[in-house]
Design an enzyme around this catalytic site. Structure first.
Site, PDB file in Angstrom:
ATOM      1  N   GLY A 359     129.087 -10.786   4.947  1.00 50.93           N
ATOM      2  CA  GLY A 359     130.041  -9.762   6.240  1.00 50.93           C
ATOM      3  C   GLY A 359     130.342 -10.955   6.688  1.00 50.93           C
ATOM      4  N   GLY A 361     131.176 -10.337  11.268  1.00 50.36           N
ATOM      5  CA  GLY A 361     130.866  -9.654  13.072  1.00 50.36           C
ATOM      6  C   GLY A 361     131.671 -10.514  13.699  1.00 50.36           C
ATOM      7  N   GLY A 362     131.364 -10.251  15.121  1.00 50.47           N
ATOM      8  CA  GLY A 362     132.311 -11.163  16.202  1.00 50.47           C
ATOM      9  C   GLY A 362     132.284 -12.194  16.660  1.00 50.47           C
ATOM     10  CG  PHE A 363     128.937 -14.141  17.887  1.00 54.59           C
ATOM     11  CD1 PHE A 363     129.955 -13.716  19.356  1.00 54.59           C
ATOM     12  CD2 PHE A 363     127.453 -13.191  18.212  1.00 54.59           C
ATOM     13  CE1 PHE A 363     130.150 -13.286  19.921  1.00 54.59           C
ATOM     14  CE2 PHE A 363     127.096 -12.858  19.413  1.00 54.59           C
ATOM     15  CZ  PHE A 363     128.163 -13.124  20.761  1.00 54.59           C
ATOM     16  N   GLY A 364     130.851 -14.501  13.579  1.00 54.80           N
ATOM     17  CA  GLY A 364     131.962 -15.583  12.885  1.00 54.80           C
ATOM     18  C   GLY A 364     131.168 -14.455  11.702  1.00 54.80           C
ATOM     19  CB  VAL A 366     125.906 -13.375   7.405  1.00 51.79           C
ATOM     20  CG1 VAL A 366     124.860 -13.946   7.189  1.00 51.79           C
ATOM     21  CG2 VAL A 366     126.362 -13.218   8.945  1.00 51.79           C
ATOM     22  CE  LYS A 380     124.883 -14.932  14.597  1.00 47.43           C
ATOM     23  NZ  LYS A 380     123.740 -14.827  15.556  1.00 47.43           N
ATOM     24  CG  ASP A 477     124.247  -6.127  20.168  1.00 47.87           C
ATOM     25  OD1 ASP A 477     124.074  -5.145  20.371  1.00 47.87           O
ATOM     26  OD2 ASP A 477     124.678  -7.024  20.018  1.00 47.87           O
TER      27      ASP A 477
END
Length: 681
Positions: A359, A361-364, A366, A380, A477
Site C-alpha cells: 500500500g 500512504g502520505g509518507f510513502g 509499504v 515502510k 492519529d
C-alpha cells in the site's frame, strides 16, 4: 499461626492474625472469612450458581488487563455475587490458578456458607448472596501482623511506614489503571529499607481508592504498631509492608530516608571552638562576597551570547512544532541492534518491486519482504519528498523500540543508508482494519466475536500507551488504517510518527500544527490545537462506532450520504432504533444487549467535553464487566461536514480554529493520509 477463621458479620472488633513472610504463591494456607448469611443445601441452585461463577471468573480475571473481575449469576433467592482481584505484580496464569483454587477452598473452609472470603498472597476472592458489588465499602478488614517487633524506636518506625503507605497509595490512585503500586523507603541501619504495597479494585475512581486506602492506613498504628511487617485487607483495598522485599520487580516509587535529627546544643567548650572558627572564616566570607558577583556576571554574559548565536542559527519558524523526542544520532545508535543493512532489505523486497507493494500512504509506500531467516516483514519506505522527515522517522523509531505490548506493532529494524529512510515492522497478514471493515465482501470475515476481540485489543493497547508504560504516549492519529491485524485478527496499533510524549505531570498540550485525520479528530484538537489522552479516546470511540455500523466516519463519507456518522448514530440512539444502523452482516448473530453496550461506550468516548470521556482503563473495565453501570451520554454535537468545515455549536463561536489562530488555511486529510500539516510546503 493463630486461628484464621472468623464470622464476617461479627467483625465489629477487627481480627488480628499473626503471620510469617509468605512468598507470592497460592501454595500457602489461605485466610478465610465466613459470613452469616445462611447456608445453602448440597446440589442446590445456589451451589450450582457458585459453580458457574467458578468456571468463568478465574478466566475473566486473568484475561483482564487489571487482573480483576466481578460477576453475578441467578436470581433471588439464589443469586450469587462475586469479586476476584489478583495482585498487580502477578501474571495471568498465576492469577487464574489462584482464583480457581480460592473457589475450591472457599467451599471447603466455609462449607455450605453463602458468604465466603478467601485471601491468598497473589489474589483474594469473595462471593455472597448480598450485592456488595454495588458499593465501594471496604467491609470489615482483616489484619495480619508479622510476629516480630522492630528494634528501632516504635513511633519513628510507625511514622515512616505511614509516610511510605500514603505516598504509595497516592501513586496507585493517580498513576495506575490497576490501582496498584509498590514503594520503598530508606530508614536506618537496623532496618535499612521498608517496602510497601497497596492496591484497590480497579473499578474504583482515584478519589474512592485514595479514601479507601486512607481508612485502613490510619488503622496501622493501632493494630500493627512496632511490627516489622503487616497487612490490612478489605474487600475493596488492601496494603502490606515489610522490612524485606516481598513483591516482584523493582519498586514503582522510591522515597529517600528521613532527614537526620537536629544535633544537640553545643557545650561551652564547643561554643568557644566555634567562635574561633567563625573568626578564621570571616576572611573567606569577604573573598566570596567579592568573587561571586563577578562569576555571576560572567555567567549571565555567556548565557546571553549563547542564546543570541543559537537564535541566529535557527532556520525553522518559531511556531513550528518540534518532535517530542530528541533527534540526536545517539537515539539511533542506542538501539544499534535494530540496524538492518540496505542490501538485505533490497533482497528481501526484490528491490522494492511493485509486486510486493502492500500500500501507499502520505509518507510513502509499504512493501512486503522476507528476511534471510524466513521472517516476513513489512518495510515502510519514506519517499524523499515525504512530509515525514528524519525527525518524525526517528521519533517513530525511538518510540516503538521502547514500547512493548501485544497490541502494538513490533519494530524489527531500521535502515538509514544512501538517502533511504526505512522502518521494518512485523508483517500483518490481514493488513489494516479499513481494508476489511469497509469492503462489502471482506467485512463478512469480521463476525461479532472478532469485532469484540479487535475493539478490546485496541483498548488495551491504548491503555498501555496512556497509563501503563514507562512512557506516556498520545498517538494523535488513531484510525482504522493505522490498526493492523495479524493472522488471528489480533489488533496492533501502528504509525507512531505523529505520537507525542507526555511527562508524568502533564495532562494537556497545545499545538498550532494539527496532524491526524478529520473524522477521527477530537473537537478540542481540531478547533483549538488542544490534545491529551482524551483526544485518543475520542478517536477510539469513532473506531468503535465504525465497527458497529461498518460505515466510515464523516472524514471520508460518501457524497451521496446526507449525514455524518455521529449524527446518524445519535438519531437512532435517541429513537431506540439502533438495530437499523448496525452493520447488516452482524444483525443476524450479534447479541442485542452487547451491541447496545458497545454503542453506549462508543458514545461516551466521543463526548464533546474531554472531561466527560472515560480513561482507557475505565473503558477496559466497561468492556470486560457486565455489572458496571454506564452513565447516559450527551448528544455529540461536533462533526466535520463534507466540505471539510467544522460544526460545533458549543465551541465554534467561542474559540478560533487552529487555522484561524495561525492565519493559515486548514486542509482536511482523507482517510488514507496520516497527516494534515497547516504549514504550506
Amino acid at each position: 499461626m493463630a486461628t484464621r477463621q472468623c464470622a464476617f458479620s461479627r467483625l465489629a472488633a477487627t481480627v488480628v492474625i499473626s503471620f510469617l513472610l509468605a512468598p507470592l504463591t497460592a501454595a500457602q494456607p489461605p485466610w478465610q472469612i465466613c459470613g452469616e448469611s445462611g447456608n445453602y443445601a448440597a446440589n442446590s441452585t445456589y451451589q450450582s450458581n457458585i459453580g458457574r461463577l467458578s468456571a468463568t471468573l478465574p478466566k475473566n480475571a486473568s484475561a483482564s488487563p487489571t487482573l480483576f473481575a466481578t460477576g453475578s449469576v441467578g436470581s433471588v433467592p439464589d443469586n450469587v455475587y462475586a469479586l476476584a482481584l489478583c495482585r498487580g505484580d502477578t501474571n495471568a496464569s498465576a492469577c487464574e490458578a489462584c482464583v480457581t483454587t480460592a473457589f475450591q477452598d472457599a467451599q471447603q473452609l466455609c462449607a455450605s456458607n453463602k458468604d465466603a472470603t478467601v485471601i491468598y498472597d497473589p489474589c483474594y476472592l469473595r462471593f455472597s448472596n448480598q450485592n456488595f458489588l454495588a458499593s465501594t465499602d471496604n467491609g470489615n478488614p482483616i489484619i495480619l501482623e508479622n510476629s516480630q517487633n522492630v528494634s528501632s524506636p516504635v513511633e519513628v518506625f510507625d511514622a515512616a511506614v505511614q509516610i511510605l503507605l500514603n505516598a504509595t497509595g497516592n501513586y496507585a490512585a493517580a498513576n495506575s489503571s490497576r490501582r496498584f503500586a509498590t514503594g520503598e523507603e530508606g530508614f536506618d541501619s537496623s532496618n535499612p529499607t521498608i517496602y510497601g504495597l497497596v492496591q484497590c479494585t480497579p473499578d474504583m475512581s482515584p478519589a474512592d481508592c485514595r479514601s479507601c486506602l486512607g481508612g485502613i492506613i490510619t488503622m496501622m498504628p493501632r493494630y500493627l504498631s512496632g511490627r516489622i511487617g503487616g497487612r490490612i485487607i478489605g474487600v475493596r483495598c488492601n496494603f502490606r509492608y515489610e522490612v524485606v522485599s516481598f513483591f516482584s520487580g523493582t519498586s514503582m516509587l522510591r522515597l529517600p530516608a528521613p532527614t537526620s535529627p537536629a544535633p544537640p546544643p553545643a557545650s561551652p567548650g564547643e561554643m568557644q571552638d566555634l567562635g574561633q572558627a567563625r573568626k578564621s572564616g570571616n576572611k573567606t566570607v569577604v573573598v566570596l562576597a567579592i568573587v561571586l558577583p563577578i562569576v555571576a556576571a560572567i555567567l549571565v554574559i555567556t548565557t546571553v551570547c549563547v542564546c543570541y548565536f543559537r537564535r541566529r542559527k535557527q532556520t525553522r519558524p518559531a511556531s513550528s512544532e518540534q518532535p517530542p523526542y530528541s533527534t540526536n544520532h545517539e537515539d539511533i545508535e542506542s538501539i544499534g541492534s535494530l540496524i538492518i543493512d540496505l542490501s538485505t532489505l533490497r533482497a528481501a523486497t526484490d528491490n522494492f518491486a511493485d509486486a510486493n507493494k502492500l500500500g501507499e500512504g502520505g509518507f510513502g509506500a509499504v512493501y512486503k519482504g522476507n528476511l534471510p531467516d524466513g521472517q516476513e516483514i513489512a518495510v515502510k519506505r519514506l519517499s524523499r519528498s515525504s512530509g515525514q522527515g528524519i525527525g518524525e522517522l526517528k521519533n517513530e523509531l525511538v518510540l516503538v523500540a521502547k514500547l512493548q505490548h501485544k497490541n502494538l506493532v513490533r519494530l524489527v529494524g531500521v535502515c538509514l543508508q544512501e538517502h533511504e529512510k526505512l522502518l521494518v515492522y512485523e508483517y500483518m497478514p490481514n493488513r489494516s482494519i479499513d481494508k476489511i471493515l469497509f469492503d462489502p465482501e471482506k467485512k463478512k470475515e469480521l463476525d461479532w466475536g472478532k469485532r469484540l476481540k479487535i475493539i478490546s485489543g485496541i483498548a488495551r493497547g491504548l491503555q498501555y500507551l496512556h497509563e501503563d508504560s514507562q512512557l506516556r504516549i498520545i498517538h494523535r492519529d488513531l484510525k482504522a488504517s493505522n490498526v493492523l491485524l495479524d493472522s488471528d485478527y489480533t489488533p496492533k496499533i501502528s504509525d507512531f510518527g505523529m505520537a507525542r510524549l507526555f511527562g508524568a505531570d502533564q495532562s494537556r498540550e497545545v499545538t498550532n500544527r494539527i496532524v491526524g485525520t478529520y473524522g477521527y479528530m477530537a473537537p478540542e484538537y481540531a478547533m483549538r490545537g488542544h490534545y491529551s489522552t482524551k483526544s485518543d479516546v475520542f478517536s477510539f470511540g469513532i473506531l468503535m462506532l465504525e465497527f458497529l455500523t461498518g460505515r466510515r466516519s464523516s472524514g471520508s463519507y460518501n457524497f451521496d450520504e446526507s449525514a455524518d456518522l455521529l449524527s446518524l448514530i445519535w438519531e437512532h440512539w435517541s429513537t431506540g432504533t439502533v438495530t437499523e444502523i448496525i452493520d447488516s452482516s452482524l444483525r443476524s448473530h450479534a447479541p442485542g444487549d452487547q451491541v447496545v453496550k458497545i454503542l453506549h461506550i462508543g458514545l461516551l468516548c466521543v463526548q464533546d467535553n474531554p472531561a466527560d470521556r472515560p480513561m482507557m482503563s475505565t473503558v477496559n473495565i466497561m468492556l470486560s464487566s457486565n455489572t458496571v453501570s454506564l452513565q447516559s451520554p450527551s448528544k455529540p454535537s461536533f462533526f466535520i461536514t463534507k466540505s471539510g468545515t467544522y460544526s460545533n455549536p458549543y465551541s465554534e463561536s467561542s474559540y478560533p480554529t487552529a487555522s484561524q489562530s495561525t492565519g493559515k488555511p486548514g486542509m482536511a486529510s482523507p482517510n488514507e493520509v496520516s497527516i494534515t500539516d497547516l504549514e504550506p510546503r
